[in-house]
Design a protein around this motif. Structure first.
Motif, short mmCIF file in Angstrom:
data_model
loop_
_atom_site.label_atom_id
_atom_site.label_comp_id
_atom_site.label_asym_id
_atom_site.label_seq_id
_atom_site.Cartn_x
_atom_site.Cartn_y
_atom_site.Cartn_z
N GLU A 45 0.58 -1.37 -0.36
CA GLU A 45 -0.04 0.07 0.06
C GLU A 45 0.65 1.52 0.20
N LYS A 46 1.80 0.70 -0.14
CA LYS A 46 2.93 2.17 0.04
C LYS A 46 3.88 2.85 -1.15
N ILE A 47 4.33 3.42 -1.75
CA ILE A 47 4.51 4.09 -2.76
C ILE A 47 5.87 4.97 -2.21
N ALA A 48 6.73 3.99 -3.12
CA ALA A 48 8.78 4.05 -2.28
C ALA A 48 9.14 5.63 -3.26
N ASP A 49 9.92 6.19 -3.13
CA ASP A 49 10.21 7.24 -3.87
C ASP A 49 11.50 8.01 -3.67
N THR A 50 12.57 7.93 -4.56
CA THR A 50 13.59 8.79 -4.82
C THR A 50 13.85 10.40 -3.67
N THR A 51 11.92 11.19 -4.68
CA THR A 51 12.07 12.25 -3.98
C THR A 51 11.73 12.71 -2.62
N ASP A 52 11.14 11.41 -2.12
CA ASP A 52 10.50 11.50 -0.18
C ASP A 52 12.05 10.73 0.49
#
Length: 766
Positions: free
Chosen positions: A416-423
Motif C-alpha cells: 500500500e506504500k509508494i517508494a520514491d527517491t524524492t521522498d
C-alpha cells in the motif's frame, strides 16, 4: 565581523540563492524530463501558434503559481545586481533583469515543446512576466529593508532573540502554506459550492482518510506543523506555557478561518484540534528545554548526550511506525524487483502529476517529519566533549541520509506504500535543516554579548612555483603523452577502439591535440579547486568552470579524433541542430563526470592537509553529477555506454562514480605535498584503491552482454584486443590492474606542479 567580510557573506548568500532558485525554476518547469526530439522549424511554428487559454477557477491556482514562481527570481537577481549603489543602479538593474526574466519565461515555454507532458500557453508567459515585474518592484520598494534584515542574521544574537526571529520566519512560511494555492474567492456562490463539495468540515475527524495509517500520518504531520512555532516562542523566557499555547492556537484558528476563502483548500475543525495539540507539545517541550539548559553544566560530558540520543532513537521508532504501518511486508523476490523501478525515477517526477498544493504539502510533511531527528542529533553532538564531536557529526550525517533510505526500501515491501527517491531527498534535507537550525540556536550565547567581534588571523600568501617551471612541465608532459599515444595507436595488443582514435590523415597533429586534451582534463579541475572562492559563490562558479572544462576539451577532441569515434560514446546527432552543437553539448555533459570527481578528489586532499573548506565546496559538485547522469544515461543517444552499465543503472552509476573518485583521489594523494608522517598513509590509500576500485568496477559494469552473437562482460569488451579475440577474465583483470596503476601514476605526474602551486607557506614562529 568586519564590514567587508559581512558584505562578502551577503553577496555570496544572494548569489547562491539566485542561482539555486533559477535552477529550481528551470528544473521544475521541465519535470518529468521526458524529452522528445522535434525539428527546429516545426518547434518554431508550434511556438508561434501557442494558445491563450480561458481559465476557470479550477485553473486559477496554476496561473497564480506561475506568477509567484518568478517573483523571487527577479527579486533575488535584483539583490545580486543592485545590492550596492543608489537608485540609479537599481533602475539600470531593473532594465536588465525584466527583459532577462521575460526571455527566461519565453525560453522555458519554448523548451517545453520538446517535453510533451508539459502544457505550453500564452497564459504562462504572461503570468511569469507579471511575476518578474512584481519581483523587481518588490526590490525597489523593500530591497534595502531586506538587506538590513539579512545582515542582522549574521550578527551574534542571544539564544532567546535568535529563537524569536526563527519563530517569525517559520510563522511566515506557515501563513504562506495555509493560503496556497491562492485561488482566493469572496463570492458567496463559490463559497456555497465549496461547502456543498465537502471542503468545509465542521465535524471533528470526519474529513480524515479511511485508512488508519493515512489518518495517523495526516494527524501527526498537522501536529508537527505547529509544535516548532510554540517551541521557538517559548524560548523567549518571558512567556508562560499557557500564553504560548494561546498564541499558537489563536494563530491556527485565524489561519483556518482564512482558508475558508481559498477555494480549493479544505477548512476543517480537526486542524484546530491538531493545532492545539501541537501548540501544547511545543510549549511544554520548549519550557522543559529552557529549564534543562539553564541548569546544564558548561562542561560537556558523554553522559550529558545520552538523553538527546535516546530521544533521537525514540523518534526513529516513531518515523518507522508512521511510514511502515500496518507492517504487511511482502518479501517475495518478484514483487520486490517489480517495485525497485523507483530508484531510476527523477526527483519530483511524481509530484508533477498532482497539484501544486499537493506537492508543497508533501514537501512539508516529509521535511517536518525528519527535522526533529536532525535537531535531536545536533543537540546530542553539542553535548559531547570536543574530541568526540567530529566522529559524532559524521555518524549523525550518515544517520540522516540512511534512515530515509531505510524507510523507502521498507516501503518497497509494503503493497500500500509508494517508494520514491524524492521522498528520500526531502527527508534527508529536512533532517539537515533541523540539524542546522538546532546547531545555530545551541551555539548562540544564552545572553547577549554586545560588541563581540570575530577576529581573523592573517595568513601568509601561498607560495607558488615559477610559471616557467609549470610551462616546461606542460610542454614536456604533453610531448611525452603525444609520443605515447602516437606509438600506442600502432601496437597490435592495444584495444582496437583505442587504435582507431587518431585521424590517419594527420596522426601526428591528432596525437598532439589528444595529449593536450588529456592534460587539460587532468589539470583544470585541480585549478578550479584551488580558486579561493567562498562556498556559496562556488555553487555557481563550479558549474561555469565545468562548462568551460567540457567545452575546451571537446574542441581539442574534435580536432584530434574522427567523428565516428566521438559518436561511439555519445551517439550520432538526432536533434537536427546546426553544426556540432548537439555532439558538443553531449560531450560537455559526459565530461562533467571526470571534471566533478577530480575536483572532489582535489578538495578532499586539500581538506585532509588542513585547508578549512566548508561543505558547499563539496556539495557544489553534486548537481553536475546529477546532470551528467540524466544526459548520459537517461537521455542517451546511443546504447554504446548504457549497455556497458549494470542494471539498475542508478546504483551502477554511483558505483562507477565511486571507482573514478578512488582513482582520482589516489592520484591526488601522490601529487599533493605531504608531510613525512602522512606519506605512508597516502601509499596505503593508493594500495587499497586497487581492490576497492576493482570491486566498484565489478558492481558498476555489466557482467554479461549478449551482442555480436557472443556473450562477454563489459570489461572484456573494453580491454580485449578486438571483437573476435575476447581475453579471459583472469587476463582482463590483470590488464585492468596494470591500467589502474598507470592511470594513477600519469595523473599524479600531470597534477603535481598544480598541487604544489597551492601549498601554504609555513606559519611564522612567534
Amino acid at each position: 565581523m568586519n564590514r567587508n567580510a559581512q558584505a562578502d557573506g551577503i553577496r555570496g548568500t544572494l548569489w547562491l540563492a539566485a542561482l539555486a532558485y533559477t535552477l529550481f525554476v528551470v528544473y521544475g518547469s521541465l519535470v518529468p524530463l521526458k524529452f522528445q526530439a522535434l525539428p527546429w522549424d516545426e518547434a518554431v511554428a508550434r511556438f508561434a501558434a501557442i494558445p491563450f487559454l480561458n481559465l476557470g477557477i479550477g485553473s486559477r491556482a496554476d496561473w497564480v503559481a506561475n506568477l509567484l514562481l518568478f517573483v523571487p527570481l527577479s527579486f533575488l537577481w535584483m539583490g545580486v545586481a543592485a545590492r550596492r549603489g543608489g537608485s540609479t543602479r537599481a533602475v539600470l538593474a531593473a532594465l536588465l533583469i525584466v527583459p532577462a526574466a521575460i526571455g527566461l519565461s519565453v525560453g522555458i515555454e519554448f523548451t517545453q515543446l520538446f517535453f510533451p507532458q508539459r502544457t505550453v500557453s500564452q497564459n504562462d508567459v504572461f503570468a511569469e512576466t507579471l511575476g518578474g515585474l512584481l519581483g523587481v518592484a518588490a526590490w525597489l520598494l523593500w530591497g534595502r529593508a531586506f538587506l538590513d534584515w539579512l545582515r542582522a542574521w549574521r550578527e551574534t544574537h542571544a539564544r532567546a532573540a535568535l529563537a524569536e526571529r526563527l519563530a517569525w520566519v517559520y510563522l511566515a512560511g506557515v501563513v504562506v502554506y495555509n493560503v496556497l494555492p491562492l485561488d482566493l474567492t469572496l463570492s458567496a456562490v463559490e463559497l456555497f459550492h465549496k461547502w456543498r463539495e465537502g471542503r468545509v468540515v465542521l465535524v471533528p475527524f470526519a474529513g480524515l482518510p479511511a485508512a488508519p495509517a493515512d489518518a495517523l500520518y495526516e494527524i501527526a504531520t498537522d501536529v508537527l506543523i505547529w509544535a516548532p512555532l510554540a517551541l521557538l516562542w517559548r524560548q523567549d523566557g518571558t512567556r508562560s506555557a499557557l500564553r504560548v499555547w494561546g498564541m499558537t492556537l489563536a494563530t491556527a484558528v485565524l489561519l483556518e478561518g482564512m482558508q475558508l476563502f481559498v477555494y480549493s483548500r479544505v477548512s476543517d475543525v480537526t486542524d484546530i484540534l491538531t493545532g492545539a495539540l501541537g501548540a501544547a507539545i511545543g510549549s511544554l517541550a520548549g519550557g522543559w528545554l529552557g529549564r534543562r539548559e539553564s541548569r546544564r553544566s558548561t562542561l560537556p560530558t558523554l553522559g550529558g548526550a545520552g538523553l538527546p540520543f535516546a530521544l533521537a532513537g525514540a523518534w526513529v521508532g516513531v518515523v518507522l511506525f508512521t511510514f511502515w504501518f500496518p507492517f504487511d511486508f511482502r518479501t517475495d523476490g518478484a514483487f520486490i524487483r517489480a517495485r525497485l523501478d523507483f530508484i531510476g525515477r527523477l526527483p519530483f517526477e511524481v509530484y508533477y502529476f498532482g497539484t501544486e498544493f499537493r506537492a508543497v504539502t508533501e514537501v512539508l510533511r516529509k521535511t517536518l517529519f525528519f527535522a526533529p531527528l536532525g535537531a535531536l542529533l545536533a543537540w546530542g553532538v553539542a553535548r559531547l566533549p570536543w574530541r568526540w564531536r567530529g566522529p559524532a557529526f559524521g555518524l549523525a550525517m550518515l544517520a540522516l541520509a540512511a534512515l530515509p533510505a531505510v524507510v523507502e526500501l521498507g516501503q518497497v515491501m509494503l503493497p500500500e506504500k509508494i517508494a520514491d527517491t524524492t521522498d528520500w531527498l526531502l527527508a534527508w534535507l529536512g533532517g539537515l535543516a533541523g540539524y542546522a537550525v538546532a546547531r545555530r540556536v545551541l551555539r548562540a550565547p544564552r545572553l547577549a554579548e554586545p560588541g563581540r567581534r570575530v577576529v581573523r588571523s592573517e595568513s601568509l600568501p601561498p607560495a607558488r612555483p615559477a610559471r616557467a617551471s609549470r610551462a616546461l612541465h606542460f610542454a614536456a608532459s604533453t610531448g611525452a603523452l603525444a609520443a605515447a599515444i602516437f606509438i600506442g595507436a600502432r601496437l597490435d595488443f592495444v584495444p582496437y577502439n583505442v587504435r582507431e582514435l587518431l585521424d590517419p590523415g594527420h596522426a601526428g597533429l591528432a596525437a598532439l591535440l589528444l595529449a593536450a586534451a588529456c592534460y587539460w582534463l587532468a589539470v583544470f579541475p585541480v585549478w578550479l579547486a584551488r580558486r579561493e572562492v567562498p562556498g556559496p559563490v562556488r555553487i555557481g562558479f563550479l558549474p561555469l568552470g565545468l562548462l568551460v572544462y567540457g567545452g575546451v576539451a571537446f574542441l581539442l577532441l574534435d580536432g584530434a579524433v574522427a567523428d565516428e569515434s566521438l559518436f561511439d560514446l555519445v551517439g550520432s546527432p538526432i536533434l537536427d541542430w546546426p553544426g556540432q552543437w548537439e555532439t558538443g553539448l553531449r560531450w560537455v555533459a559526459l565530461l562533467l563526470v571526470p571534471g566533478a570527481l577530480i575536483y572532489l578528489a582535489a578538495q578532499s586532499v586539500r581538506r585532509w592537509r588542513g585547508k578549512p573548506l566548508g561543505a558547499l565546496h563539496f556539495w557544489a559538485a553534486l548537481p553536475a553529477l546529477a546532470l551528467a547522469y540524466w544526459a548520459v544515461v537517461v537521455e542517451a543517444a546511443t546504447d554504446n555506454l548504457v549497455e556497458l552499465i549494470a542494471s539498475p543503472s542508478l546504483p551502477a552509476w554511483l558505483a562507477l562514480s565511486g571507482w573514478l573518485y578512488l582513482l582520482f583521489l589516489a592520484a591526488a594523494l601522490l601529487a599533493s605535498p605531504l608531510k613525512p608522517a602522512e606519506r605512508p598513509w597516502a601509499w596505503v590509500a593508493v594500495g587499497l584503491s586497487l581492490p576497492l576500485g576493482g570491486l566498484l568496477l565489478y558492481l558498476g559494469l555489466a557482467g554479461d552482454i549478449d551482442k555480436y552473437g557472443q556473450h562477454f562482460s563489459a570489461l572484456q569488451f573494453l580491454l580485449s584486443r578486438d571483437r573476435q579475440h575476447y581475453a579471459s577474465p583472469a587476463v582482463v583483470w590483470l590488464r585492468y590492474a596494470g591500467l589502474h596503476v598507470l592511470v594513477i601514476a600519469a595523473l599524479a605526474f600531470l597534477q603535481w606542479p598544480h598541487f604544489r602551486a597551492g601549498r601554504l607557506s609555513p606559519s611564522p614562529r612567534p
